[in-house]
Motif scaffolding. Structure first.
Motif, PDB file in Angstrom:
ATOM      1  N   ARG A   1     -37.611  17.337  30.994  1.00 52.12           N
ATOM      2  CA  ARG A   1     -38.528  17.839  32.259  1.00 52.12           C
ATOM      3  C   ARG A   1     -38.897  16.484  32.920  1.00 52.12           C
ATOM      4  NH1 ARG A   1     -41.230  23.648  30.758  1.00 52.12           N
ATOM      5  NH2 ARG A   1     -41.348  23.760  33.084  1.00 52.12           N
ATOM      6  N   TYR A   2     -39.370  16.681  34.208  1.00 56.20           N
ATOM      7  CA  TYR A   2     -39.940  15.698  34.890  1.00 56.20           C
ATOM      8  C   TYR A   2     -41.120  14.980  34.462  1.00 56.20           C
ATOM      9  CZ  TYR A   2     -41.130  13.089  39.171  1.00 56.20           C
ATOM     10  OH  TYR A   2     -41.459  12.010  40.298  1.00 56.20           O
ATOM     11  N   ASN A   3     -41.937  15.588  33.846  1.00 52.14           N
ATOM     12  CA  ASN A   3     -43.149  15.022  33.387  1.00 52.14           C
ATOM     13  C   ASN A   3     -43.049  14.179  32.072  1.00 52.14           C
ATOM     14  OD1 ASN A   3     -44.802  16.271  35.310  1.00 52.14           O
ATOM     15  ND2 ASN A   3     -45.589  17.909  34.298  1.00 52.14           N
TER      16      ASN A   3
ATOM     17  N   GLU B   1     -31.343  23.892  36.350  1.00 49.62           N
ATOM     18  CA  GLU B   1     -32.626  24.731  36.726  1.00 49.62           C
ATOM     19  C   GLU B   1     -32.514  26.157  35.759  1.00 49.62           C
ATOM     20  OE1 GLU B   1     -34.635  27.183  40.595  1.00 49.62           O
ATOM     21  OE2 GLU B   1     -33.303  25.479  40.929  1.00 49.62           O
TER      22      GLU B   1
ATOM     23  N   SER C   1     -35.133  27.870  35.263  1.00 49.54           N
ATOM     24  CA  SER C   1     -36.016  28.948  36.284  1.00 49.54           C
ATOM     25  C   SER C   1     -36.826  28.086  37.215  1.00 49.54           C
ATOM     26  CB  SER C   1     -37.006  29.695  35.355  1.00 49.54           C
ATOM     27  OG  SER C   1     -38.147  28.684  34.940  1.00 49.54           O
ATOM     28  N   PRO C   2     -37.266  28.732  38.269  1.00 49.82           N
ATOM     29  CA  PRO C   2     -37.999  27.837  39.356  1.00 49.82           C
ATOM     30  C   PRO C   2     -39.144  26.915  38.651  1.00 49.82           C
ATOM     31  CG  PRO C   2     -37.620  30.063  40.133  1.00 49.82           C
ATOM     32  CD  PRO C   2     -37.344  30.201  38.723  1.00 49.82           C
ATOM     33  N   ARG C   3     -39.468  27.449  37.590  1.00 51.85           N
ATOM     34  CA  ARG C   3     -40.716  26.542  37.002  1.00 51.85           C
ATOM     35  C   ARG C   3     -40.130  25.706  35.868  1.00 51.85           C
ATOM     36  NH1 ARG C   3     -45.884  27.754  38.592  1.00 51.85           N
ATOM     37  NH2 ARG C   3     -46.741  26.771  36.799  1.00 51.85           N
ATOM     38  N   HIS C   4     -38.792  25.745  35.489  1.00 52.55           N
ATOM     39  CA  HIS C   4     -38.220  25.069  34.441  1.00 52.55           C
ATOM     40  C   HIS C   4     -36.826  24.235  35.022  1.00 52.55           C
ATOM     41  CE1 HIS C   4     -36.888  24.889  29.876  1.00 52.55           C
ATOM     42  NE2 HIS C   4     -37.163  23.657  30.404  1.00 52.55           N
ATOM     43  N   VAL C   5     -37.163  22.949  35.028  1.00 53.40           N
ATOM     44  CA  VAL C   5     -35.882  22.290  35.671  1.00 53.40           C
ATOM     45  C   VAL C   5     -36.018  20.940  34.597  1.00 53.40           C
ATOM     46  CG1 VAL C   5     -34.915  20.938  37.460  1.00 53.40           C
ATOM     47  CG2 VAL C   5     -36.197  22.968  38.082  1.00 53.40           C
TER      48      VAL C   5
END
Length: 283
Positions: A42-44, A75, A77-81
């Protein structure tokens, strides 16, 4: 890039190598690729590995690597990329130890030692200089070339004296030498030793296995000298920590014998058209 005087196959090979350099050279790109050499993240998670990259800079860098076909975005989900290397991105990583091996021998050792990744970044910056791949190609082919003849091959549509600024830069970088004004130009020992680097870049760009690099029609030729160049180049910029370079690839196995003049224009799987970052960053 117009290079009349060079064969279409040569022009295509130079263009592919130049494209690879413009993908990899912008600052932080190599570090991001190395940070992604793991399962999807993930991005973080990526940002945590590159704490010195200023806020807001990471996302456009990742996006440019996605556009170049080296990184893919998934992607869930909208909150999990999540982001990961594409197969082409993973295939590029074995080129880095080849660059590192050249840098370890031919880059000047500064007072403060550089890490392997810093040496790779500095080497990529040298090779992405304006017209550098084409000039180095011609000098490798012809041994010694006058400035006018070199300009006719590299920048045929421009004023021939425009060849002097990139030539002077390559001389300052220690890759090209000349005996003085009006004398022909030739590769320095460090410039001639770039054969494995350009061979590896060319093979990756053409979709060929890395172990074919020693058999490249031009860059697979033996170096005329194995002694380090007398005009090294060094960076004295501030540096930041970086991920480790993967270990060197295994010794190459015997590869194919190329037909004279064959430069992969019809070889390997076709590469998808991708958008590239604009230009190569200069650090």
């Amino acid at each position: 890039m117009a290079t009349t005087g060079l064969s279409p196959e040569t022009e295509a090979d130079i263009a592919r190598v130049t494209e690879v350099l413009h993908m990899a050279t912008p600052r932080w790109n190599v570090r991001i690729l190395l940070a992604l050499n793991e399962p999807p993240q993930r991005y973080n998670q990526i940002a945590a590995k590159l704490p010195h990259l200023q806020s807001g800079q990471l996302h456009p860098k990742i996006q440019s690597l996605c556009d170049a076909g080296l990184v893919e975005r998934t992607e869930y989900s909208p909150r999990h990329v999540a982001y990961s290397l594409t197969e082409r991105g993973r295939q590029l990583l074995p080129v880095l130890p080849v660059i590192a091996n050249w840098a370890e021998t031919y880059l000047e050792k500064p007072k403060v030692p550089l890490s392997v990744i810093e040496q790779v970044e500095d080497s990529l910056t040298l090779l992405t200089r304006r017209q550098a791949p084409a000039i180095l190609w011609v000098l490798k082919t012809r041994d010694e070339v006058s400035a006018r003849a070199l300009a006719h091959l590299v920048i045929p549509d421009g004023t021939w004296t425009n060849i002097y600024p990139p030539l002077r830069q390559l001389i300052d970088d220690g890759l090209v030498v000349s005996n003085g004004s009006g004398q022909p130009y030739r590769l320095s020992p460090s410039g001639a030793a770039l054969g494995p680097v350009f061979g590896a870049l060319s093979m990756w760009a053409a979709g060929r296995p890395m172990d074919h690099a020693p058999h490249h029609p031009l860059w697979g030729r033996p170096d005329p000298s194995t002694a380090p160049g007398s005009l090294p180049w060094a960076s004295h910029q501030a540096r930041t920590p970086a991920p480790a370079i993967p270990t060197s690839p295994p010794a190459p196995r015997p590869g194919p014998v190329w037909n004279r003049g064959e430069l992969f224009s019809h070889a390997g799987p076709p590469r998808p058209k991708t958008a590239l970052p604009t230009g190569g960053a200069r650090r």
